[in-house]
Design a protein around this motif. Structure first.
Motif, PDB file in Angstrom:
ATOM      1  N   PRO A 152       1.091  -1.054   0.082  1.00 49.28           N
ATOM      2  CA  PRO A 152       0.279   0.095  -0.086  1.00 49.28           C
ATOM      3  C   PRO A 152       0.543   1.578  -0.117  1.00 49.28           C
ATOM      4  O   PRO A 152       0.620   2.308  -0.344  1.00 49.28           O
ATOM      5  N   ARG A 153       1.620   1.585   0.653  1.00 48.75           N
ATOM      6  CA  ARG A 153       2.742   2.572   0.570  1.00 48.75           C
ATOM      7  C   ARG A 153       3.298   2.297  -0.710  1.00 48.75           C
ATOM      8  O   ARG A 153       3.376   3.905  -1.009  1.00 48.75           O
ATOM      9  N   LEU A 162       0.452   4.168  -2.303  1.00 46.13           N
ATOM     10  CA  LEU A 162      -0.019   5.398  -2.095  1.00 46.13           C
ATOM     11  C   LEU A 162       1.777   6.517  -3.278  1.00 46.13           C
ATOM     12  O   LEU A 162       0.921   7.294  -3.561  1.00 46.13           O
ATOM     13  N   GLN A 215       0.377   9.663  -5.740  1.00 44.31           N
ATOM     14  CA  GLN A 215       1.288  10.780  -5.831  1.00 44.31           C
ATOM     15  C   GLN A 215       1.828  11.216  -7.073  1.00 44.31           C
ATOM     16  O   GLN A 215       2.259  12.549  -7.255  1.00 44.31           O
ATOM     17  N   VAL A 240     -10.760   5.563  -4.125  1.00 47.24           N
ATOM     18  CA  VAL A 240      -8.786   6.359  -4.284  1.00 47.24           C
ATOM     19  C   VAL A 240      -9.894   7.916  -3.901  1.00 47.24           C
ATOM     20  O   VAL A 240      -9.437   9.441  -3.555  1.00 47.24           O
ATOM     21  N   THR A 289      -9.672  11.590  -1.549  1.00 47.85           N
ATOM     22  CA  THR A 289      -9.716  12.305  -1.437  1.00 47.85           C
ATOM     23  C   THR A 289     -10.355  13.525  -1.684  1.00 47.85           C
ATOM     24  O   THR A 289     -10.336  14.476  -0.553  1.00 47.85           O
TER      25      THR A 289
END
Length: 156
Positions: A5-6, A9, A13, A139, A143
């Motif tokens: 997941p990191r 992400l 980005q 997502v 946001t």
């Protein structure tokens, strides 16, 4: 947070940064303000949804002041991208319509990006595309919720 997941992400980005860079590049090349492109994008989405766009709707969607919204609409009108009309129900209300020039400009500016993204997604199965679409919807909603919280308002 787990590594997968990191990494996802971080990739989201990076995608956001690259999308912003693309918009900056095409807006400068075609002498359009970023806000103008964002407004046209909002109007295109509203048209797809069958929603009539008003100055108030644009003001809220772009988080602009009333004078800034008027300046935006004036710029888009002078560039031939937007036409103002009065509501047939309430003559006090102004409706905004995108012109053919706006659609042509939007196509010219964003068709290269759409082609590249479509090519990048072409190797995925319909089931995988549905999974990715579901992820992007969630997502995007997350946001929007984070933005609302940052503004101090209730989640949408």
């Amino acid at each position: 947070m787990a590594a997968a997941p990191r990494e996802l992400l971080a990739l989201l980005q990076q995608f956001t940064v690259e999308t912003d860079r693309y918009v900056d590049t095409v807006s400068v090349r075609d002498d359009l303000h970023r806000t103008d492109l964002n407004a046209l994008g909002i109007m295109m989405g509203a048209a797809r949804a069958g929603v009539t766009v008003t100055p108030g709707m644009l003001r809220q969607a772009l988080n602009l002041s009333s004078p800034a919204t008027t300046a935006l609409i004036d710029r888009l009108g002078q560039a031939g991208h937007v036409r103002r009309s009065r509501s047939s129900v309430d003559r006090r209300q102004v409706h905004l319509e995108m012109t053919e020039k706006a659609l042509d400009t939007g196509s010219r500016l964003f068709a290269p990006l759409a082609r590249e993204v479509e090519a990048a997604l072409s190797g995925y199965s319909p089931t995988q595309i549905e999974l990715l679409s579901d992820m992007m919807r969630k997502v995007t909603a997350a946001t929007v919720q984070a933005r609302q919280q940052a503004l101090g308002g209730p989640p949408e």
